[in-house]
Design a protein around this motif. Structure first.
Motif, PDB file in Angstrom:
ATOM      1  N   ASN A 222     102.808  37.313  -2.799  1.00  0.00           N
ATOM      2  CA  ASN A 222     104.107  37.434  -2.142  1.00  0.00           C
ATOM      3  C   ASN A 222     104.610  36.096  -1.581  1.00  0.00           C
ATOM      4  OD1 ASN A 222     102.051  37.447  -0.163  1.00  0.00           O
ATOM      5  ND2 ASN A 222     103.329  38.559   1.306  1.00  0.00           N
ATOM      6  N   ILE A 223     103.761  35.083  -1.523  1.00  0.00           N
ATOM      7  CA  ILE A 223     104.189  33.724  -1.184  1.00  0.00           C
ATOM      8  C   ILE A 223     104.351  32.980  -2.507  1.00  0.00           C
ATOM      9  CG2 ILE A 223     103.574  31.567  -0.021  1.00  0.00           C
ATOM     10  CD1 ILE A 223     101.963  33.205   1.984  1.00  0.00           C
ATOM     11  N   GLU A 224     105.580  32.655  -2.872  1.00  0.00           N
ATOM     12  CA  GLU A 224     105.863  32.181  -4.231  1.00  0.00           C
ATOM     13  C   GLU A 224     105.182  30.869  -4.578  1.00  0.00           C
ATOM     14  OE1 GLU A 224     107.086  33.860  -6.583  1.00  0.00           O
ATOM     15  OE2 GLU A 224     107.692  35.572  -5.359  1.00  0.00           O
ATOM     16  N   GLU A 225     104.948  30.008  -3.612  1.00  0.00           N
ATOM     17  CA  GLU A 225     104.288  28.735  -3.923  1.00  0.00           C
ATOM     18  C   GLU A 225     102.885  28.965  -4.482  1.00  0.00           C
ATOM     19  OE1 GLU A 225     103.856  24.737  -4.573  1.00  0.00           O
ATOM     20  OE2 GLU A 225     105.697  25.816  -4.042  1.00  0.00           O
ATOM     21  N   TYR A 226     102.263  30.045  -4.102  1.00  0.00           N
ATOM     22  CA  TYR A 226     100.942  30.379  -4.634  1.00  0.00           C
ATOM     23  C   TYR A 226     100.993  30.655  -6.137  1.00  0.00           C
ATOM     24  CZ  TYR A 226      98.306  30.775  -0.236  1.00  0.00           C
ATOM     25  OH  TYR A 226      97.653  30.503   0.948  1.00  0.00           O
ATOM     26  N   ASN A 227     102.140  31.022  -6.653  1.00  0.00           N
ATOM     27  CA  ASN A 227     102.273  31.405  -8.061  1.00  0.00           C
ATOM     28  C   ASN A 227     102.638  30.234  -8.973  1.00  0.00           C
ATOM     29  OD1 ASN A 227     101.856  34.098  -7.213  1.00  0.00           O
ATOM     30  ND2 ASN A 227     104.039  34.322  -6.760  1.00  0.00           N
ATOM     31  N   THR A 228     102.731  29.039  -8.422  1.00  0.00           N
ATOM     32  CA  THR A 228     103.128  27.880  -9.217  1.00  0.00           C
ATOM     33  C   THR A 228     101.931  27.266  -9.929  1.00  0.00           C
ATOM     34  OG1 THR A 228     102.869  26.417  -7.302  1.00  0.00           O
ATOM     35  CG2 THR A 228     105.052  27.364  -7.681  1.00  0.00           C
ATOM     36  N   TYR A 229     102.191  26.665 -11.087  1.00  0.00           N
ATOM     37  CA  TYR A 229     101.102  26.075 -11.870  1.00  0.00           C
ATOM     38  C   TYR A 229     100.784  24.647 -11.455  1.00  0.00           C
ATOM     39  CZ  TYR A 229     105.170  24.330 -14.479  1.00  0.00           C
ATOM     40  OH  TYR A 229     106.375  23.768 -14.829  1.00  0.00           O
ATOM     41  N   ALA A 230     101.671  24.007 -10.691  1.00  0.00           N
ATOM     42  CA  ALA A 230     101.446  22.626 -10.270  1.00  0.00           C
ATOM     43  C   ALA A 230     102.337  22.308  -9.075  1.00  0.00           C
ATOM     44  CB  ALA A 230     101.741  21.649 -11.411  1.00  0.00           C
ATOM     45  N   CYS A 231     102.001  21.219  -8.397  1.00  0.00           N
ATOM     46  CA  CYS A 231     102.853  20.758  -7.305  1.00  0.00           C
ATOM     47  C   CYS A 231     104.060  20.021  -7.885  1.00  0.00           C
ATOM     48  CB  CYS A 231     102.054  19.851  -6.382  1.00  0.00           C
ATOM     49  SG  CYS A 231     101.566  18.281  -7.136  1.00  0.00           S
ATOM     50  N   PRO A 232     105.047  19.670  -7.067  1.00  0.00           N
ATOM     51  CA  PRO A 232     106.234  18.987  -7.607  1.00  0.00           C
ATOM     52  C   PRO A 232     105.977  17.571  -8.086  1.00  0.00           C
ATOM     53  CG  PRO A 232     106.715  20.037  -5.475  1.00  0.00           C
ATOM     54  CD  PRO A 232     105.223  20.049  -5.645  1.00  0.00           C
ATOM     55  N   TRP A 233     104.814  16.988  -7.759  1.00  0.00           N
ATOM     56  CA  TRP A 233     104.617  15.568  -8.002  1.00  0.00           C
ATOM     57  C   TRP A 233     103.870  15.264  -9.289  1.00  0.00           C
ATOM     58  CZ3 TRP A 233     102.860  17.954  -3.425  1.00  0.00           C
ATOM     59  CH2 TRP A 233     103.799  17.949  -2.401  1.00  0.00           C
ATOM     60  N   HIS A 234     102.881  16.081  -9.637  1.00  0.00           N
ATOM     61  CA  HIS A 234     102.115  15.813 -10.853  1.00  0.00           C
ATOM     62  C   HIS A 234     101.369  17.079 -11.257  1.00  0.00           C
ATOM     63  CE1 HIS A 234      98.440  15.724  -8.463  1.00  0.00           C
ATOM     64  NE2 HIS A 234      98.921  14.755  -7.723  1.00  0.00           N
ATOM     65  N   HIS A 235     100.691  17.018 -12.396  1.00  0.00           N
ATOM     66  CA  HIS A 235      99.899  18.151 -12.860  1.00  0.00           C
ATOM     67  C   HIS A 235      98.702  18.381 -11.942  1.00  0.00           C
ATOM     68  CE1 HIS A 235     101.419  17.808 -17.304  1.00  0.00           C
ATOM     69  NE2 HIS A 235     102.359  18.108 -16.440  1.00  0.00           N
ATOM     70  N   ASN A 236      98.334  19.630 -11.775  1.00  0.00           N
ATOM     71  CA  ASN A 236      97.166  19.978 -10.986  1.00  0.00           C
ATOM     72  C   ASN A 236      96.117  20.650 -11.863  1.00  0.00           C
ATOM     73  OD1 ASN A 236      99.548  20.678  -8.591  1.00  0.00           O
ATOM     74  ND2 ASN A 236      97.871  19.291  -8.104  1.00  0.00           N
ATOM     75  N   LEU A 237      94.935  20.784 -11.304  1.00  0.00           N
ATOM     76  CA  LEU A 237      93.859  21.489 -11.976  1.00  0.00           C
ATOM     77  C   LEU A 237      94.256  22.930 -12.292  1.00  0.00           C
ATOM     78  CD1 LEU A 237      90.989  20.299  -9.665  1.00  0.00           C
ATOM     79  CD2 LEU A 237      90.768  20.267 -12.146  1.00  0.00           C
ATOM     80  N   THR A 238      93.825  23.404 -13.437  1.00  0.00           N
ATOM     81  CA  THR A 238      93.858  24.825 -13.743  1.00  0.00           C
ATOM     82  C   THR A 238      92.468  25.215 -14.254  1.00  0.00           C
ATOM     83  OG1 THR A 238      94.692  24.435 -15.984  1.00  0.00           O
ATOM     84  CG2 THR A 238      96.320  24.890 -14.262  1.00  0.00           C
ATOM     85  N   ALA A 239      92.213  26.506 -14.318  1.00  0.00           N
ATOM     86  CA  ALA A 239      90.894  26.987 -14.714  1.00  0.00           C
ATOM     87  C   ALA A 239      91.034  28.159 -15.676  1.00  0.00           C
ATOM     88  CB  ALA A 239      90.080  27.388 -13.481  1.00  0.00           C
ATOM     89  N   VAL A 240      89.901  28.568 -16.229  1.00  0.00           N
ATOM     90  CA  VAL A 240      89.863  29.667 -17.191  1.00  0.00           C
ATOM     91  C   VAL A 240      88.886  30.728 -16.713  1.00  0.00           C
ATOM     92  CG1 VAL A 240      88.893  30.275 -19.449  1.00  0.00           C
ATOM     93  CG2 VAL A 240      90.592  28.470 -19.286  1.00  0.00           C
ATOM     94  N   ILE A 241      89.258  31.965 -16.902  1.00  0.00           N
ATOM     95  CA  ILE A 241      88.316  33.071 -16.755  1.00  0.00           C
ATOM     96  C   ILE A 241      88.052  33.592 -18.165  1.00  0.00           C
ATOM     97  CG2 ILE A 241      87.923  35.375 -15.816  1.00  0.00           C
ATOM     98  CD1 ILE A 241      89.810  34.617 -13.525  1.00  0.00           C
ATOM     99  N   ALA A 242      86.876  33.276 -18.684  1.00  0.00           N
ATOM    100  CA  ALA A 242      86.496  33.746 -20.017  1.00  0.00           C
ATOM    101  C   ALA A 242      86.127  35.219 -19.897  1.00  0.00           C
ATOM    102  CB  ALA A 242      85.327  32.926 -20.553  1.00  0.00           C
ATOM    103  N   SER A 243      86.877  36.072 -20.578  1.00  0.00           N
ATOM    104  CA  SER A 243      86.848  37.492 -20.253  1.00  0.00           C
ATOM    105  C   SER A 243      86.672  38.395 -21.476  1.00  0.00           C
ATOM    106  CB  SER A 243      88.156  37.868 -19.541  1.00  0.00           C
ATOM    107  OG  SER A 243      88.263  39.256 -19.355  1.00  0.00           O
ATOM    108  N   PHE A 244      85.681  39.284 -21.376  1.00  0.00           N
ATOM    109  CA  PHE A 244      85.512  40.338 -22.364  1.00  0.00           C
ATOM    110  C   PHE A 244      86.310  41.593 -21.992  1.00  0.00           C
ATOM    111  CE2 PHE A 244      81.539  37.967 -23.166  1.00  0.00           C
ATOM    112  CZ  PHE A 244      81.525  37.941 -24.555  1.00  0.00           C
ATOM    113  N   ARG A 245      87.042  41.558 -20.916  1.00  0.00           N
ATOM    114  CA  ARG A 245      87.639  42.771 -20.356  1.00  0.00           C
ATOM    115  C   ARG A 245      88.615  43.448 -21.316  1.00  0.00           C
ATOM    116  NH1 ARG A 245      91.994  43.589 -16.012  1.00  0.00           N
ATOM    117  NH2 ARG A 245      91.461  45.622 -15.107  1.00  0.00           N
ATOM    118  N   VAL A 246      89.488  42.701 -21.960  1.00  0.00           N
ATOM    119  CA  VAL A 246      90.474  43.309 -22.852  1.00  0.00           C
ATOM    120  C   VAL A 246      89.805  43.855 -24.102  1.00  0.00           C
ATOM    121  CG1 VAL A 246      92.513  42.874 -24.258  1.00  0.00           C
ATOM    122  CG2 VAL A 246      92.366  41.932 -21.952  1.00  0.00           C
ATOM    123  N   ALA A 247      88.888  43.084 -24.690  1.00  0.00           N
ATOM    124  CA  ALA A 247      88.179  43.559 -25.877  1.00  0.00           C
ATOM    125  C   ALA A 247      87.430  44.852 -25.567  1.00  0.00           C
ATOM    126  CB  ALA A 247      87.210  42.491 -26.366  1.00  0.00           C
TER     127      ALA A 247
END
Length: 290
Positions: A222-247
């Motif tokens: 519900n806090i929209e900044e939490y939903n952003t992929y990066a800050c306004p200045w440069h790229h930030n870290l992202t991560a992966v959840i390797a998931s068998f859940r859908v299969a």
């Protein structure tokens, strides 16, 4: 470390939430629960909490390292009813993480750096949340592995991922700043079996507790900044959840299991269980973290 209920854990287990990072593992069935818990303990989470059915049995060595909370993931709104009370009970800025069983967190250079180091750097970059992508894993041979879960022979899609602008619900012509909806994997290839509200693969799975913060059912906050992929200045870290859940779900669901003979296609590749492969495929971003 067992508790009689979520309320009891939040009251009696305050010390476990006092300092993160805290991993919240939501256990939907008994598939690969032990490997999921061990993976996240090895990553360096200070506290690992298992929201588990009563039928789950854990080895003695593992049971002593995990906080166990009885929980029914089949109940309505099970996700948000588990996560949001924990957020409210945490001190401000405690780092939290959530995933389901048969899901495994990977981040850049995770083989040599702990999740605590990852989040310390992310905090220094003035970020309170990290975007993660749920990348589907699946067994190559459903005849030998009917539930589609095979850690030793896991495969993933090397391409077929894309993003669309995320618009403001109040104005469909206005895209939200630094927010995108991401798609791909099995949810995209077998979309006829997946409700449209569940086709996104983005999930803000790493975040800091904040007063009034609430997770929504679509894995956004519900806090929209939490939903952003990066800050306004440069790229930030992202991560992966390797998931068998859908299969796993596609093979458990009677409406889809008989329609799917194999998840393999020409863009399937073996999963190396290494962060470098995920970075090489462009599935996560190291940002400025070298």
């Amino acid at each position: 470390m067992n508790y009689g209920s979520l309320a009891a854990f939040l009251e009696q287990g305050k010390a476990a939430l006092a300092k993160g990072p805290v991993a919240l593992i939501l256990i939907e069935d008994l598939v690969e629960v032990e490997s999921t818990l061990r993976h996240h303990l090895k990553a360096g989470f200070r506290t690992v909490v298992a929201f588990a059915p009563a039928t789950l049995e854990l080895p003695t060595d593992l049971a002593g390292k995990v906080y166990r909370v009885p929980y029914d993931m089949r109940a309505p709104d099970a996700l948000i009813n588990a996560i949001n009370p924990v957020i409210a009970a945490c001190p401000k800025t405690t780092w939290l993480y959530y995933c389901y069983n048969a899901e495994y967190l990977f981040y850049p250079f995770c083989e040599t750096r702990s999740v605590g180091e990852l989040l310390a750097f992310h905090t220094e970059e003035r970020r309170d949340a990290m975007l993660t992508y749920a990348i589907d894993l699946y067994a190559p041979d459903l005849g030998r592995t009917p539930n589609a879960v095979n850690l030793s022979e896991a495969m993933l899609d090397r391409s077929g991922y894309y993003a669309l602008a995320r618009t403001d619900p109040a104005n469909s012509n206005t895209p939200r700043e630094r927010q995108l909806d991401f798609y791909g994997g099995l949810r995209w290839r077998f979309e006829e079996h997946v409700p449209w509200t569940r086709r996104k693969i983005d999930r803000v799975a790493l975040f800091r507790a904040e007063k009034g913060l609430q997770l929504r059912a679509d894995h956004t906050f519900n806090i929209e900044e939490y939903n952003t992929y990066a800050c306004p200045w440069h790229h930030n870290l992202t991560a992966v959840i390797a998931s068998f859940r859908v299969a796993k779900a596609l093979k458990f669901n009677p409406g889809s299991t008989f329609s799917i003979d194999s998840f393999k296609w020409h863009n399937s590749v073996p999963f190396a269980w290494q962060s470098q492969q995920l970075m090489d495929l462009g599935l996560m971003e190291p940002g400025q973290w070298f």
